[in-house]
Design a protein around this motif. Sequence first.
Motif, PDB file in Angstrom:
ATOM      1  N   TYR A  36      73.411-112.323 -71.271  1.00 30.29           N
ATOM      2  CA  TYR A  36      73.205-111.626 -72.532  1.00 30.29           C
ATOM      3  C   TYR A  36      72.474-112.540 -73.511  1.00 30.29           C
ATOM      4  CZ  TYR A  36      76.996-108.712 -70.716  1.00 30.29           C
ATOM      5  OH  TYR A  36      77.796-107.909 -69.926  1.00 30.29           O
ATOM      6  N   ALA A  43      74.926-107.771 -82.221  1.00 24.72           N
ATOM      7  CA  ALA A  43      75.671-107.623 -80.974  1.00 24.72           C
ATOM      8  C   ALA A  43      74.882-108.261 -79.827  1.00 24.72           C
ATOM      9  CB  ALA A  43      75.900-106.147 -80.687  1.00 24.72           C
ATOM     10  N   LEU A  46      72.229-106.995 -73.224  1.00 26.43           N
ATOM     11  CA  LEU A  46      72.182-107.274 -71.791  1.00 26.43           C
ATOM     12  C   LEU A  46      70.764-107.599 -71.350  1.00 26.43           C
ATOM     13  CD1 LEU A  46      73.580-107.220 -68.958  1.00 26.43           C
ATOM     14  CD2 LEU A  46      72.984-104.778 -68.886  1.00 26.43           C
ATOM     15  N   GLN A  89      78.241-114.135 -68.057  1.00 28.12           N
ATOM     16  CA  GLN A  89      79.529-113.460 -67.948  1.00 28.12           C
ATOM     17  C   GLN A  89      79.792-113.110 -66.491  1.00 28.12           C
ATOM     18  OE1 GLN A  89      79.650-109.292 -68.693  1.00 28.12           O
ATOM     19  NE2 GLN A  89      81.540-109.351 -67.494  1.00 28.12           N
ATOM     20  N   TYR A  91      81.864-110.992 -63.588  1.00 24.85           N
ATOM     21  CA  TYR A  91      82.648-109.768 -63.440  1.00 24.85           C
ATOM     22  C   TYR A  91      83.146-109.626 -61.999  1.00 24.85           C
ATOM     23  CZ  TYR A  91      77.917-107.812 -62.493  1.00 24.85           C
ATOM     24  OH  TYR A  91      76.651-107.580 -62.042  1.00 24.85           O
ATOM     25  N   SER A  93      86.144-110.823 -61.328  1.00 26.53           N
ATOM     26  CA  SER A  93      87.583-110.676 -61.562  1.00 26.53           C
ATOM     27  C   SER A  93      87.856-109.596 -62.599  1.00 26.53           C
ATOM     28  CB  SER A  93      88.135-112.014 -62.059  1.00 26.53           C
ATOM     29  OG  SER A  93      89.378-111.845 -62.688  1.00 26.53           O
ATOM     30  N   ASP A  94      89.026-108.947 -62.510  1.00 28.93           N
ATOM     31  CA  ASP A  94      89.431-107.984 -63.544  1.00 28.93           C
ATOM     32  C   ASP A  94      89.437-108.642 -64.921  1.00 28.93           C
ATOM     33  OD1 ASP A  94      91.919-106.293 -61.494  1.00 28.93           O
ATOM     34  OD2 ASP A  94      89.778-105.941 -61.748  1.00 28.93           O
ATOM     35  N   ARG A  96      87.533-110.660 -67.081  1.00 27.71           N
ATOM     36  CA  ARG A  96      86.159-111.135 -67.222  1.00 27.71           C
ATOM     37  C   ARG A  96      86.072-112.290 -68.204  1.00 27.71           C
ATOM     38  NH1 ARG A  96      84.003-105.131 -67.764  1.00 27.71           N
ATOM     39  NH2 ARG A  96      86.226-104.767 -68.117  1.00 27.71           N
ATOM     40  N   PHE A  98      83.303-115.274 -70.186  1.00 25.46           N
ATOM     41  CA  PHE A  98      81.957-115.642 -70.607  1.00 25.46           C
ATOM     42  C   PHE A  98      81.815-117.161 -70.595  1.00 25.46           C
ATOM     43  CE2 PHE A  98      80.315-111.655 -72.363  1.00 25.46           C
ATOM     44  CZ  PHE A  98      81.468-110.915 -72.553  1.00 25.46           C
TER      45      PHE A  98
ATOM     46  N   SER B  35      85.519-101.282 -73.199  1.00 21.95           N
ATOM     47  CA  SER B  35      86.158-102.580 -73.414  1.00 21.95           C
ATOM     48  C   SER B  35      86.043-103.019 -74.861  1.00 21.95           C
ATOM     49  CB  SER B  35      85.500-103.646 -72.526  1.00 21.95           C
ATOM     50  OG  SER B  35      85.707-103.388 -71.159  1.00 21.95           O
ATOM     51  N   TRP B  47      86.313-111.752 -73.823  1.00 20.50           N
ATOM     52  CA  TRP B  47      86.768-110.422 -73.423  1.00 20.50           C
ATOM     53  C   TRP B  47      88.232-110.256 -73.811  1.00 20.50           C
ATOM     54  CZ3 TRP B  47      90.533-109.540 -69.569  1.00 20.50           C
ATOM     55  CH2 TRP B  47      90.778-108.189 -69.294  1.00 20.50           C
ATOM     56  N   SER B  50      90.189-103.862 -71.455  1.00 19.78           N
ATOM     57  CA  SER B  50      89.376-102.780 -70.895  1.00 19.78           C
ATOM     58  C   SER B  50      90.267-101.610 -70.521  1.00 19.78           C
ATOM     59  CB  SER B  50      88.629-103.255 -69.645  1.00 19.78           C
ATOM     60  OG  SER B  50      87.747-104.305 -69.942  1.00 19.78           O
ATOM     61  N   ASP B  99      81.384-100.259 -70.394  1.00 17.70           N
ATOM     62  CA  ASP B  99      81.279-100.767 -69.032  1.00 17.70           C
ATOM     63  C   ASP B  99      80.279 -99.919 -68.244  1.00 17.70           C
ATOM     64  OD1 ASP B  99      84.102-101.671 -69.950  1.00 17.70           O
ATOM     65  OD2 ASP B  99      83.793-102.742 -68.067  1.00 17.70           O
ATOM     66  N   PRO B 103      85.819-101.106 -63.993  1.00 17.95           N
ATOM     67  CA  PRO B 103      85.960-102.553 -64.145  1.00 17.95           C
ATOM     68  C   PRO B 103      86.407-103.224 -62.849  1.00 17.95           C
ATOM     69  CG  PRO B 103      86.957-101.427 -66.002  1.00 17.95           C
ATOM     70  CD  PRO B 103      86.591-100.384 -64.993  1.00 17.95           C
ATOM     71  N   PRO B 104      86.001-104.463 -62.606  1.00 18.69           N
ATOM     72  CA  PRO B 104      85.237-105.284 -63.548  1.00 18.69           C
ATOM     73  C   PRO B 104      83.727-105.073 -63.426  1.00 18.69           C
ATOM     74  CG  PRO B 104      85.900-106.597 -61.667  1.00 18.69           C
ATOM     75  CD  PRO B 104      86.464-105.231 -61.444  1.00 18.69           C
ATOM     76  N   THR B 105      83.084-104.906 -64.563  1.00 18.36           N
ATOM     77  CA  THR B 105      81.633-104.748 -64.579  1.00 18.36           C
ATOM     78  C   THR B 105      81.077-105.520 -65.775  1.00 18.36           C
ATOM     79  OG1 THR B 105      81.619-102.802 -66.005  1.00 18.36           O
ATOM     80  CG2 THR B 105      81.859-102.425 -63.641  1.00 18.36           C
ATOM     81  N   PHE B 106      79.815-105.308 -66.025  1.00 14.08           N
ATOM     82  CA  PHE B 106      79.186-105.903 -67.191  1.00 14.08           C
ATOM     83  C   PHE B 106      79.045-104.804 -68.251  1.00 14.08           C
ATOM     84  CE2 PHE B 106      75.109-103.989 -66.094  1.00 14.08           C
ATOM     85  CZ  PHE B 106      75.234-103.823 -64.727  1.00 14.08           C
ATOM     86  N   PHE B 107      78.494-105.185 -69.416  1.00 13.25           N
ATOM     87  CA  PHE B 107      78.449-104.291 -70.568  1.00 13.25           C
ATOM     88  C   PHE B 107      77.006-103.969 -70.925  1.00 13.25           C
ATOM     89  CE2 PHE B 107      82.813-105.154 -70.833  1.00 13.25           C
ATOM     90  CZ  PHE B 107      83.022-106.522 -70.800  1.00 13.25           C
ATOM     91  N   ASP B 108      76.654-102.691 -70.942  1.00 13.09           N
ATOM     92  CA  ASP B 108      75.263-102.333 -71.187  1.00 13.09           C
ATOM     93  C   ASP B 108      75.018-101.706 -72.551  1.00 13.09           C
ATOM     94  OD1 ASP B 108      74.888 -99.189 -69.334  1.00 13.09           O
ATOM     95  OD2 ASP B 108      76.447 -99.886 -70.709  1.00 13.09           O
ATOM     96  N   TRP B 110      76.629-102.068 -76.742  1.00 13.24           N
ATOM     97  CA  TRP B 110      77.579-102.715 -77.641  1.00 13.24           C
ATOM     98  C   TRP B 110      77.492-102.090 -79.030  1.00 13.24           C
ATOM     99  CZ3 TRP B 110      79.991-107.733 -76.467  1.00 13.24           C
ATOM    100  CH2 TRP B 110      79.674-108.212 -75.181  1.00 13.24           C
TER     101      TRP B 110
END
Lengths: 107, 120
Positions: A36, A43, A46, A89, A91, A93-94, A96, A98, B35, B47, B50, B99, B103-108, B110
């Motif tokens: 990011y 903010a 991505l 970051q 992802y 793992s549940d 997450r 940074f 999230s 983080w 979520s 998300d 999950p778990p994912t990234f954030f697209d 915000w």
Amino acid sequence: DIQMTQSPSTLSASVGDRVTITCRASQSISTWLAWYQQKPGKAPKLLIYKASNLESGVPSRFSGSGSGTEFTLTISSLQPDDFATYYCQQYNSDFRTFGQGTTVEIK
Amino acid sequence: EGQLVESGGGLVKPGGSLRLSCAASGFTFSSKSMSWVRQAPGRGLEWVSSISSSSTYIYYADSLKGRFTISRDNTQNSLYLQLNSLRAEDTAVYFCARDTGVPPTFFDCWGQGTLVTVSS
């Protein structure tokens, strides 16, 4: 939790420079990594997902690589709009996590 | 593409409570996991929590120790974060983030964030 470590913390560069930021994971995360960009007071945005996939609309000068525990974000030719802070970051793992961020400053 | 707008931040005393809201528009909110991510002043991203699209799966950062509760109302296209037993170290901008999958994912996507300040 999986720890993410970025280096360097701060990077001074000039317009036109090739810039590389490294992100290391405390355990293997395959390619479950995103990058990011964040500017002050804004903010995060991505840039890259799954280690090397460029998000739609992101300039092609940005690229990502790596797998397992070591990853890089490269800006091929730094532009004035690229001076910002960059975060990786994971992802895998549940829970997450940074990286601590890398600030790209004007040299 | 999507838009997220947070609200509910403010100044609260240590030990107090606050409820943050995030209004979503421009996408099918009910099909997306959501999230919360926070950022203390001058610090990096952390983080927080979520929730899956139907609220079946909920995750929290270990550091919160049960003080925060995430929830959503798909009929109102809204995400919430209840903050209890607030401490000075909870002072941060709280971002709502979308998300990209389960999950778990990234954030697209915000939001712009809402500032929570915990101080006496």
